[in-house]
Design a protein around this motif. Structure first.
Motif, PDB file in Angstrom:
ATOM      1  N   CYS A   8       0.886  -1.117  -0.145  1.00  0.00           N
ATOM      2  CA  CYS A   8      -0.004  -0.068   0.005  1.00  0.00           C
ATOM      3  C   CYS A   8       0.886   1.325  -0.008  1.00  0.00           C
ATOM      4  O   CYS A   8       0.451   2.483  -0.002  1.00  0.00           O
ATOM      5  CB  CYS A   8      -1.053  -0.046   1.256  1.00  0.00           C
ATOM      6  SG  CYS A   8      -0.067   0.325   2.789  1.00  0.00           S
ATOM      7  N   CYS A  23       3.681  -2.167   8.737  1.00  0.00           N
ATOM      8  CA  CYS A  23       2.865  -1.137   8.090  1.00  0.00           C
ATOM      9  C   CYS A  23       1.851  -0.819   8.936  1.00  0.00           C
ATOM     10  O   CYS A  23       0.782  -1.506   9.325  1.00  0.00           O
ATOM     11  CB  CYS A  23       2.178  -1.796   6.404  1.00  0.00           C
ATOM     12  SG  CYS A  23       1.132  -0.804   5.942  1.00  0.00           S
ATOM     13  N   CYS A  28      -4.488  -1.575   5.105  1.00  0.00           N
ATOM     14  CA  CYS A  28      -3.563  -2.264   4.168  1.00  0.00           C
ATOM     15  C   CYS A  28      -3.750  -3.704   3.842  1.00  0.00           C
ATOM     16  O   CYS A  28      -3.966  -4.488   4.640  1.00  0.00           O
ATOM     17  CB  CYS A  28      -2.003  -2.191   4.510  1.00  0.00           C
ATOM     18  SG  CYS A  28      -1.042  -3.194   3.519  1.00  0.00           S
TER      19      CYS A  28
END
Ligand SMILES: [Zn+2]
Length: 268
Positions: A8, A23, A28
């Protein structure tokens, strides 16, 4: 070192207290898929047939977007049949594995939720202590840090997880699908002096019991299982064609039990 999430493209972060980078984007897809894979994995909800590549397929088809969708898979039965490589047998097996997972004891669910810093062992400590997910959800920080093996970081992480509305919704849904949220002590074993506080190492192939089951029984009898032999090892349980651990036990003069002897001590 990655700087951005490959999926992403969000900037990857690391918390001071943790080793892993991750992340931070809740939306995501890579993260969502990872969560589902973790939930279904062997040490968590142990849903046979729901491995990495199937989860990716089902995610990409929009059938399973988050863990609660696993329990609603029936509604896509027809669509699943039309997917390449998904025959009736495979789907039936998957459905029954999903159904069976509803009866798991609480520790598997706690681990499966993917609460940061809560590994399988911690999940077990929590399940044994709190008995129900509701109890754990209402636990205070002070109470959590007073449990042995639970420190500041884990306690904060748990409080944080259960204060999140999305997570609360996930749990409500799981309950609606009939997923068990209580601790089931399925051990018929009581602690025994021969096992209590002692460290066991298993080596060689056991014939009449799986290694997982043997480890589980040792733990319910009050012992611990370790993977390597040292002077701190209390007993080495030996199956067929044992390797270097057996030799090391002999050299260190550590008591050795053959499989039969071990089974005997469990039962009597
Ligand atoms: Zn990402």
């Amino acid at each position: 070192m990655l700087e951005y999430c490959p999926i992403c493209h969000t900037k990857i972060v690391r918390k001071d207290t943790e080793a892993d980078y991750y992340c931070p984007n809740e939306m995501c897809p890579a993260r969502k898929i990872e969560n589902i894979i973790h939930f279904a994995s062997r040490e968590a909800m142990n849903i046979d047939g729901l491995g990495e590549s199937i989860i990716e397929d089902l995610y990409n088809e929009n059938f399973i977007i988050n863990i609660t969708d696993i329990y609603d898979i029936d509604k896509y039965e027809e669509e699943l049949m039309n997917l390449e490589g998904y025959g009736k047998k495979k789907i039936d097996n998957l459905k029954s594995a999903i159904k069976n997972s509803k009866n798991n004891s609480l520790e598997r669910l706690i681990f499966g939720l993917g609460i940061r810093n809560v590994g399988a062992k911690t999940a077990k400590v929590l399940a044994k202590y709190y008995k129900t997910l509701d109890n754990l959800m209402t636990a205070s920080y002070e109470e959590l840090v007073n449990i042995s093996d639970i420190g500041d970081i884990i306690a904060k992480s748990i409080i944080n997880y259960f204060s999140n509305v999305d997570n609360k919704n996930i749990i409500t849904k799981l309950k609606q699908f009939g997923v068990n949220t209580t601790y089931i002590n399925n051990s018929q074993y009581e602690e025994k002096d021969e096992f209590k506080g002692k460290t066991f190492v298993l080596t060689g192939s056991l014939v009449n019991i799986t290694r997982d089951k043997a480890s589980e029984i040792i733990e319910s009898l009050g012992g611990k299982v370790s993977s390597s032999v040292s002077s701190k090892t209390s007993v080495v349980v030996v199956g067929d064609s044992p390797g270097s651990k057996y030799d090391k036990a002999l050299a260190l003069g550590i008591p050795i039990w053959q499989e039969d002897e071990f089974l005997d001590k469990i039962e009597n």
